[in-house]
Design an enzyme around this catalytic site. Structure first.
Site, PDB file in Angstrom:
ATOM      1  N   GLU A 233       0.890  -1.178   0.000  1.00 24.07           N
ATOM      2  CA  GLU A 233       0.000   0.000   0.000  1.00 24.07           C
ATOM      3  C   GLU A 233       0.919   1.215   0.000  1.00 24.07           C
ATOM      4  O   GLU A 233       1.489   1.560   1.033  1.00 24.07           O
ATOM      5  CB  GLU A 233      -0.869   0.017   1.263  1.00 24.07           C
ATOM      6  CG  GLU A 233      -1.825  -1.141   1.402  1.00 24.07           C
ATOM      7  CD  GLU A 233      -2.984  -1.076   0.437  1.00 24.07           C
ATOM      8  OE1 GLU A 233      -3.101  -0.084  -0.310  1.00 24.07           O
ATOM      9  OE2 GLU A 233      -3.774  -2.037   0.421  1.00 24.07           O
TER      10      GLU A 233
ATOM     11  N   CYS B 141      -2.184   9.038   2.524  1.00 23.16           N
ATOM     12  CA  CYS B 141      -1.977   8.490   1.172  1.00 23.16           C
ATOM     13  C   CYS B 141      -3.185   8.796   0.300  1.00 23.16           C
ATOM     14  O   CYS B 141      -3.052   9.073  -0.882  1.00 23.16           O
ATOM     15  CB  CYS B 141      -1.729   6.992   1.249  1.00 23.16           C
ATOM     16  SG  CYS B 141      -2.993   6.114   2.180  1.00 23.16           S
TER      17      CYS B 141
HETATM   18  P1  NAP Z   1       8.396   5.092   4.478  1.00 21.82           P
HETATM   19  O1  NAP Z   1       9.585   5.926   4.675  1.00 21.82           O
HETATM   20  O2  NAP Z   1       8.348   4.187   3.326  1.00 21.82           O
HETATM   21  O3  NAP Z   1       8.236   4.243   5.825  1.00 21.82           O
HETATM   22  C1  NAP Z   1       7.233   3.266   5.973  1.00 21.82           C
HETATM   23  C2  NAP Z   1       7.797   2.109   6.766  1.00 21.82           C
HETATM   24  O4  NAP Z   1       8.769   1.440   5.973  1.00 21.82           O
HETATM   25  C3  NAP Z   1       8.512   2.521   8.045  1.00 21.82           C
HETATM   26  O5  NAP Z   1       8.312   1.530   9.006  1.00 21.82           O
HETATM   27  C4  NAP Z   1       9.969   2.573   7.604  1.00 21.82           C
HETATM   28  O6  NAP Z   1      10.856   2.401   8.669  1.00 21.82           O
HETATM   29  C5  NAP Z   1      10.016   1.411   6.648  1.00 21.82           C
HETATM   30  N1  NAP Z   1      11.045   1.487   5.628  1.00 21.82           N
HETATM   31  C6  NAP Z   1      11.512   2.581   4.995  1.00 21.82           C
HETATM   32  N2  NAP Z   1      12.422   2.233   4.060  1.00 21.82           N
HETATM   33  C7  NAP Z   1      12.528   0.889   4.111  1.00 21.82           C
HETATM   34  C8  NAP Z   1      13.307  -0.061   3.400  1.00 21.82           C
HETATM   35  N3  NAP Z   1      14.141   0.288   2.442  1.00 21.82           N
HETATM   36  N4  NAP Z   1      13.171  -1.366   3.723  1.00 21.82           N
HETATM   37  C9  NAP Z   1      12.322  -1.748   4.674  1.00 21.82           C
HETATM   38  N5  NAP Z   1      11.559  -0.898   5.385  1.00 21.82           N
HETATM   39  C10 NAP Z   1      11.653   0.408   5.104  1.00 21.82           C
HETATM   40  O7  NAP Z   1       7.078   5.933   4.420  1.00 21.82           O
HETATM   41  P2  NAP Z   1       6.614   7.082   5.393  1.00 21.82           P
HETATM   42  O8  NAP Z   1       7.339   8.311   5.049  1.00 21.82           O
HETATM   43  O9  NAP Z   1       6.669   6.630   6.819  1.00 21.82           O
HETATM   44  O10 NAP Z   1       5.072   7.184   5.011  1.00 21.82           O
HETATM   45  C11 NAP Z   1       4.647   7.999   3.987  1.00 21.82           C
HETATM   46  C12 NAP Z   1       4.361   7.236   2.719  1.00 21.82           C
HETATM   47  O11 NAP Z   1       3.463   6.163   2.986  1.00 21.82           O
HETATM   48  C13 NAP Z   1       3.657   8.098   1.713  1.00 21.82           C
HETATM   49  O12 NAP Z   1       4.156   7.842   0.431  1.00 21.82           O
HETATM   50  C14 NAP Z   1       2.215   7.643   1.831  1.00 21.82           C
HETATM   51  O13 NAP Z   1       1.428   7.947   0.706  1.00 21.82           O
HETATM   52  C15 NAP Z   1       2.377   6.197   2.069  1.00 21.82           C
HETATM   53  N6  NAP Z   1       1.174   5.621   2.663  1.00 21.82           N
HETATM   54  C16 NAP Z   1       0.412   4.768   1.917  1.00 21.82           C
HETATM   55  C17 NAP Z   1      -0.765   4.254   2.435  1.00 21.82           C
HETATM   56  C18 NAP Z   1      -1.645   3.320   1.644  1.00 21.82           C
HETATM   57  O14 NAP Z   1      -2.510   2.712   2.243  1.00 21.82           O
HETATM   58  N7  NAP Z   1      -1.470   3.188   0.353  1.00 21.82           N
HETATM   59  C19 NAP Z   1      -1.143   4.607   3.719  1.00 21.82           C
HETATM   60  C20 NAP Z   1      -0.347   5.476   4.440  1.00 21.82           C
HETATM   61  C21 NAP Z   1       0.816   5.977   3.899  1.00 21.82           C
HETATM   62  P3  NAP Z   1      11.673   3.659   9.295  1.00 21.82           P
HETATM   63  O15 NAP Z   1      10.667   4.559   9.902  1.00 21.82           O
HETATM   64  O16 NAP Z   1      12.548   3.020  10.313  1.00 21.82           O
HETATM   65  O17 NAP Z   1      12.417   4.291   8.166  1.00 21.82           O
END
Ligand code: NAP
Length: 458
Positions: free
Chosen positions: A232, A266
Site C-alpha cells: 500500500e 496516502c
Molecule cells: P516510508 O519511509 O516508506 O516508511 C514506511 C515504513 O517502511 C517505516 O516503518 C519505515 O521504517 C520502513 N522502511 C523505509 N524504508 C525501508 C526499506 N528500504 N526497507 C524496509 N523498510 C523500510 O514511508 P513514510 O514516510 O513513513 O510514510 C509515507 C508514505 O506512505 C507516503 O508515500 C504515503 O502515501 C504512504 N502511505 C500509503 C498508504 C496506503 O494505504 N497506500 C497509507 C499510508 C501511507 P523507518 O521509519 O525506520 O524508516
C-alpha cells in the site's frame, strides 16, 4: 534513523528507545510462530470473542492512546481519537464477518470437474511481517492485524521509527484481549533489519504500507524469497470538479480531503482538477477556505492543521512548493513554512502549473494543494491519470453520464463520487500502478494472507 518520540509540534526529543537486538527479534518471531500453532486449534467464535474484547479495551483507552498519536506524529487530537475508535470498529467488523468471508466455497456443479464435491477453503499462512508508516500509527496496523488474526495468522510489526510508543501499545493489545501470547509482536528495529526478518523461514509473507522506495525494496526481497507481499504505497489522488457540482459543498470537502491528518494521508486529495466554466469561482472559494484554517498546537481543540511529522518531511514539502514557484506557479494561499519551533507549513494552494514542475508528478505530503484548469472531461482524465500513482480519486458531478465516464476511466483503486476518499472496513482498499498491489479491508483483505486450497472429491 533513531527509534524515538520527537514531538513535531516543538521539535523536542521526548524519549529514545533502544532497538531490539538479533536475539530479541528471534525470540519475538518465535513467540509469533508458537502463537500461530496455538491459534490452529481455535475456532472463529473464540477468536471473535478475543477480538471484541480487544476492541473494548481500545474504546476504553481511546483518550490516552489518542494523546500518544498526537504527541508522536502531530495529528489534531480529535482526529487521533477518531482513528482509535475506527480501529475498534474494524476489529468488531472482522469479529463479525471473518467466518463468513472465509467459509468454504463449494462449486455449484462439481460434476463439471468430475467430482462429487469440490470446494475452495481459506487457510492461514502463518507469521506475517507488517512494515508500517507513522501517518496513521494505529489504523494502518489494525487494518492489517484484525483480519490477519481473525483468519488465524499471527503478526510481527516493524513500525516507523518515529512512533515507538504507538508500536509498543500495539505489542500487547491483542494479548490483553485474550489472544495467545505472541499473536502480535512489535519488533523495535530499523529498516535495514527488515531483510533478515523477511528471510526468516518462520515468516511467510509481508505487507508494507509506506513509500514507493520502501515498497520496491521489501517486495523485491519477498520476491527473492518467494513470499507473498501486499503493498500500500503513495498516492497523488485527483479531485475533479465539474460544472454540475454543488460548488460550495465541493470546496468544503476539498479542503477536508486535502488537509485531513495535516495533509499526510496516502488517500488525501492532492490535485484539484476543475472545469474551466467554474474554475474561477471554485478557486476563490477553495483558497479562501484554505486560508481560514487554524494551524497550530495539535492538542488544542481549535486547531485544524497541526505540524508536518518530521523535519525532513517539512523540507521535502517546501522544496516541492519552492520548485513550482521558481518555475512560475501562482500562490493562491500560503506558500511557506511557519517560523518557530515545530514543523508547521501554511495551508497552500498553487495554480498555473506547468509540466516542468516536480509537483505535477510527485506526492505532496502536507497541506499543499495544486489546482488545474481543465477544458473538458477528457482533459480531466488525461491529467488525473498522468502520474505514476493510482490509489484513489474523487469526482464532483451531478451528471450521471459523466459519473459513469469517470468511474470507468480513472486509473485508481477507488472512485468516490460527490464525496472524499475514506477507507471503510466494508470496502476493499488498495491501489494500482506505483500505488501498490493487493487489497486490504472487506473480504478481499482477509483473504490476502490465506492459502486458497482447492479440495476435490471423486
Ligand atoms: P516510508 O519511509 O516508506 O516508511 C514506511 C515504513 O517502511 C517505516 O516503518 C519505515 O521504517 C520502513 N522502511 C523505509 N524504508 C525501508 C526499506 N528500504 N526497507 C524496509 N523498510 C523500510 O514511508 P513514510 O514516510 O513513513 O510514510 C509515507 C508514505 O506512505 C507516503 O508515500 C504515503 O502515501 C504512504 N502511505 C500509503 C498508504 C496506503 O494505504 N497506500 C497509507 C499510508 C501511507 P523507518 O521509519 O525506520 O524508516
Amino acid at each position: 534513523m533513531a527509534i524515538a518520540t520527537v514531538n513535531p509540534a516543538t521539535g523536542e526529543t521526548v524519549r529514545e528507545f533502544e532497538a531490539h537486538d538479533a536475539a530479541e527479534v528471534d525470540r519475538r518471531i518465535g513467540e509469533a510462530q508458537s502463537a500461530f500453532e496455538a491459534l490452529h486449534d481455535t475456532d472463529f467464535a473464540t477468536r471473535a470473542g478475543w477480538m471484541r474484547a480487544t476492541a473494548q479495551i481500545m474504546d476504553a483507552e481511546a483518550d490516552e492512546v489518542a494523546a500518544i498519536l498526537t504527541l508522536e506524529m502531530g495529528k489534531p487530537l480529535s482526529q487521533a481519537k477518531a482513528e482509535v475508535l475506527k480501529c475498534a470498529k474494524n476489529m468488531r467488523f472482522y469479529a463479525e464477518h471473518a467466518e463468513g468471508f472465509l467459509a468454504d466455497e463449494p462449486l455449484d456443479d462439481p460434476s463439471s470437474v468430475g467430482a462429487s464435491r469440490a470446494y475452495a477453503r481459506y487457510q492461514p499462512l502463518g507469521v506475517v511481517l507488517a512494515v508500517m508508516p507513522w501517518n496513521y500509527p494505529l489504523w494502518q496496523v489494525v487494518r492489517f492485524a484484525a483480519p490477519a488474526l481473525m483468519a488465524g495468522n499471527t503478526g510481527v510489526l516493524k513500525h516507523a521509527s518515529n512512533v515507538p510508543q504507538a508500536a509498543l501499545y500495539l505489542d500487547t493489545i491483542f494479548e490483553r484481549g485474550g489472544f495467545p501470547l505472541g499473536s502480535f509482536r512489535t519488533l523495535l528495529i530499523g529498516s535495514r533489519e527488515v531483510k533478515a526478518v523477511i528471510e526468516d523461514a518462520r515468516v511467510k509473507a509481508v505487507t508494507l504500507t509506506g513509500s514507493e522506495p520502501a515498497g520496491r525494496s521489501v517486495a523485491s526481497i519477498a520476491g527473492e524469497q518467494i513470499k507473498k507481499s501486499v503493498l500500500e504505497l503513495g498516492g497523488s489522488d485527483p479531485f475533479i470538479v465539474m460544472p454540475s457540482a454543488d460548488l460550495e459543498a465541493a470546496a468544503t470537502t476539498a479542503v477536508k480531503a486535502r488537509v485531513q491528518n495535516n495533509g499526510q494521508s496516502c488517500i488525501a486529495a492532492k490535485r484539484f482538477l476543475v472545469h474551466t466554466a467554474i474554475y474561477d469561482e471554485f478557486a476563490a472559494l477553495f483558497a479562501a477556505k484554505m486560508r481560514a484554517l487554524v494551524v497550530g498546537d495539535p492538542m488544542d481543540a481549535a486547531t485544524d492543521v497541526g505540524p508536518v511529522a518530521t523535519a525532513s518531511g517539512l523540507a521535502d514539502l517546501a522544496e516541492l512548493v519552492d520548485d513550482a514557484v521558481a518555475k512560475g506557479a501562482t500562490v493562491l494561499a500560503g506558500g511557506a513554512a511557519i517560523d518557530g519551533p515545530g514543523w508547521f507549513y501554511q495551508p497552500t494552494v498553487l495554480s498555473e502549473l506547468t509540466d516542468d514542475m516536480r509537483i505535477i508528478m510527485e506526492e505532496t505530503f502536507g497541506p499543499v494543494a495544486s489546482l488545474y484548469r481543465v477544458a473538458d472531461r477528457e482533459e480531466a482524465i488525461r491529467i488525473a491519470n498522468q502520474t505514476t500513482f493510482g490509489l484513489s480519486s474523487a469526482v464532483w458531478t451531478n451528471d450521471s453520464a459523466e459519473e459513469d465516464y469517470f468511474a470507468r476511466e480513472l486509473d485508481a483503486g477507488a472512485v468516490f463520487i460527490n464525496g472524499m476518499t475514506v477507507s471503510y472496513p466494508e470496502l476493499p482498499f488498495g491501489g494500482i500502478k506505483a500505488s501498490g498491489f493487493g487489497r486490504e479491508l472487506a473480504a478481499e483483505g482477509i483473504r490476502e494472507f490465506c492459502n486458497i486450497k482447492s479440495v476435490w472429491r471423486g
